[in-house]
Design a protein around this motif. Structure first.
Motif, mmCIF file in Angstrom:
data_model
loop_
_atom_site.group_PDB
_atom_site.id
_atom_site.type_symbol
_atom_site.label_atom_id
_atom_site.label_comp_id
_atom_site.label_asym_id
_atom_site.label_seq_id
_atom_site.Cartn_x
_atom_site.Cartn_y
_atom_site.Cartn_z
ATOM 1 N N VAL A 1 5.799 -11.381 -3.199
ATOM 2 C CA VAL A 1 5.066 -11.410 -1.942
ATOM 3 C C VAL A 1 4.439 -10.037 -1.728
ATOM 4 N N SER A 2 3.124 -10.000 -1.699
ATOM 5 C CA SER A 2 2.404 -8.725 -1.692
ATOM 6 C C SER A 2 1.529 -8.568 -0.454
ATOM 7 N N ARG A 3 1.899 -9.215 0.620
ATOM 8 C CA ARG A 3 1.087 -9.231 1.831
ATOM 9 C C ARG A 3 0.760 -7.835 2.346
ATOM 10 N N SER A 4 1.695 -6.901 2.244
ATOM 11 C CA SER A 4 1.504 -5.575 2.815
ATOM 12 C C SER A 4 0.955 -4.560 1.820
ATOM 13 N N LEU A 5 0.673 -4.978 0.605
ATOM 14 C CA LEU A 5 0.391 -4.023 -0.466
ATOM 15 C C LEU A 5 -1.100 -3.832 -0.711
ATOM 16 N N GLY A 6 -1.428 -3.079 -1.767
ATOM 17 C CA GLY A 6 -2.777 -2.565 -1.955
ATOM 18 C C GLY A 6 -3.774 -3.563 -2.497
ATOM 19 N N ILE A 7 -5.039 -3.310 -2.160
ATOM 20 C CA ILE A 7 -6.132 -4.166 -2.632
ATOM 21 C C ILE A 7 -7.161 -3.389 -3.439
ATOM 22 N N PHE B 1 4.426 0.280 9.627
ATOM 23 C CA PHE B 1 3.388 0.868 8.795
ATOM 24 C C PHE B 1 2.143 -0.006 8.822
ATOM 25 N N ALA B 2 1.016 0.600 8.510
ATOM 26 C CA ALA B 2 -0.267 -0.075 8.678
ATOM 27 C C ALA B 2 -0.470 -1.179 7.650
ATOM 28 N N LEU B 3 -0.958 -2.324 8.132
ATOM 29 C CA LEU B 3 -1.549 -3.307 7.227
ATOM 30 C C LEU B 3 -2.941 -2.818 6.846
ATOM 31 N N VAL B 4 -3.674 -2.371 7.851
ATOM 32 C CA VAL B 4 -4.964 -1.687 7.668
ATOM 33 C C VAL B 4 -5.081 -0.661 8.777
ATOM 34 N N SER B 5 -5.537 0.529 8.458
ATOM 35 C CA SER B 5 -5.870 1.510 9.488
ATOM 36 C C SER B 5 -7.218 2.128 9.162
ATOM 37 N N VAL B 6 -7.905 2.565 10.201
ATOM 38 C CA VAL B 6 -9.224 3.178 10.051
ATOM 39 C C VAL B 6 -9.250 4.489 10.821
ATOM 40 N N VAL C 1 -11.851 8.363 16.339
ATOM 41 C CA VAL C 1 -11.108 7.132 16.619
ATOM 42 C C VAL C 1 -10.146 6.858 15.466
ATOM 43 N N TYR C 2 -8.914 6.480 15.802
ATOM 44 C CA TYR C 2 -7.959 5.994 14.796
ATOM 45 C C TYR C 2 -7.418 4.661 15.280
ATOM 46 N N HIS C 3 -7.597 3.652 14.472
ATOM 47 C CA HIS C 3 -7.144 2.307 14.853
ATOM 48 C C HIS C 3 -6.231 1.783 13.759
ATOM 49 N N LYS C 4 -5.042 1.367 14.152
ATOM 50 C CA LYS C 4 -4.013 0.919 13.208
ATOM 51 C C LYS C 4 -3.614 -0.512 13.519
ATOM 52 N N VAL C 5 -3.731 -1.380 12.530
ATOM 53 C CA VAL C 5 -3.321 -2.777 12.670
ATOM 54 C C VAL C 5 -1.984 -2.934 11.957
ATOM 55 N N ARG C 6 -0.976 -3.424 12.667
ATOM 56 C CA ARG C 6 0.364 -3.541 12.119
ATOM 57 C C ARG C 6 1.041 -4.778 12.682
ATOM 58 N N ASP C 7 2.185 -5.105 12.142
ATOM 59 C CA ASP C 7 2.871 -6.332 12.534
ATOM 60 C C ASP C 7 3.517 -6.258 13.903
ATOM 61 N N ARG C 8 3.879 -5.051 14.339
ATOM 62 C CA ARG C 8 4.447 -4.886 15.673
ATOM 63 C C ARG C 8 3.897 -3.591 16.267
ATOM 64 N N ALA C 9 4.093 -3.404 17.543
ATOM 65 C CA ALA C 9 3.395 -2.346 18.265
ATOM 66 C C ALA C 9 3.915 -0.948 17.981
#
Length: 316
Positions: free
Chosen positions: A144-150, A239-244, A227-235
């Motif tokens: 399961v690689s949902r959180s890993l690199g692309i 760790f980031a799923l994706v951050s910008v 701006v720093y925006h971090k998308v994660r599973d909880r608030a």
């Protein structure tokens, strides 16, 4: 945890010399990552060199208008520093988005850059992992690689770098200063500091074995909206799923770096030329060559939408 020896270094050069003379030596400051890895026997240093007494805990202006951040400056102090908040806001926002207040009170600037991946297969010692044991295989490739690199990954490793701070520093063109056992000093652009896995996923930085980080320098501020925006599973404490991390100028130009998608903070300056054309145009270049798995292909779309939200916020 296995037995180890311990000493307190009194100078950066002395710390480097101690590490050069002892196989299996590791530096320790806040210990927020290393001690966890030692408890799990993922890291098994024979000798710990405490660098907390080296005096590398100040933040100073540089002659060119930039900022020199000591390697031992705690994350809390760095995020709250007046000049960082005023001139490098993306860095403050990234730091506050990371970990918890208690951990930020202990975690250091250098340690944050050096923290190791949070790939679940790296932490599971029952699974093969080329980062832990080169040549053993990569369980994540078939798992399961949902959180890993692309992107930036290889057939030997698809882990991501976990730091929020490093993503912001990459957007700010940070430079890492070091010293080795011979007293030789280097300045390493952050772009070259973290290395891609290739066939050697256990090699994560361009540091020599005994090299000590002494500071991180930021060039003169470039203005714009940070701006720093971090998308994660909880608030919180995730760790980031994706951050910008983005610095956007009034004319729509700027800089952008991604976290949560690669083995290092991901930035391509050629992609930034497309920023006035919107998020889709930027991501077409920034993620060109991406090789996601079936579990994390969603990150391509998520990264584009996150950047779109960042650009919209910057233009408000």
């Amino acid at each position: 945890m296995r037995a180890f020896s311990y000493e307190r270094a009194t100078s950066p050069e002395g710390a480097a010399q101690a590490a050069a003379g002892i196989e299996g030596a590791k530096f320790i400051a806040g210990g927020t990552n290393l001690l966890d890895l030692m408890k799990l026997e993922i890291e098994t240093p024979t000798y710990l060199i405490d660098v907390n007494g080296l005096g590398l805990d100040t933040i100073e202006d540089t002659a060119d208008g930039g900022l020199r951040i000591g390697a031992l400056v705690r994350n809390t102090d760095l995020a709250a520093h007046a000049r960082v908040r005023r001139d490098y806001g993306v860095l403050t926002r990234a730091l506050v988005a990371g970990a918890s207040g208690q951990l930020r009170n202990k975690a250091t600037t250098a340690g944050n850059l050096l923290q190791r991946t949070r790939c679940p297969y790296f932490y599971d010692t029952n699974m093969p992992c080329n980062k832990r044991n080169r040549g053993s295989g990569c369980a994540a490739l078939e798992g399961v690689s949902r959180s890993l690199g692309i992107i930036g990954t290889s057939e030997h490793c698809i882990a991501t770098h976990p730091s929020d701070m490093a993503v912001a520093m990459r957007a700010l063109d940070a430079v890492v200063e070091t010293v080795d056992a011979e007293g030789t000093r280097r300045s390493i652009p952050l772009e070259d500091f973290h290395v891609l896995p290739g066939e050697t996923p256990d090699v994560e930085t361009s540091l020599n074995a005994s090299e000590v980080i002494t500071a991180v320098t930021l060039p003169a501020p470039i203005g714009g909206r940070h701006v720093y925006h971090k998308v994660r599973d909880r608030a919180s404490y995730a760790f980031a799923l994706v951050s910008v991390a983005a610095v956007v100028q009034p004319d729509g130009t700027g800089r952008v770096a991604l976290g949560g998608v690669a083995p290092k903070p991901w930035r391509r300056k050629a992609a930034e030329e497309a920023m006035p054309n919107g998020a889709a145009a930027v991501m077409a270049r920034l993620l060109e060559g991406a090789d996601p798995t079936e579990h994390n292909a969603y990150k391509v779309t998520l990264a584009e939408r996150t950047l779109g939200a960042v650009l919209a916020r910057a233009q408000e």
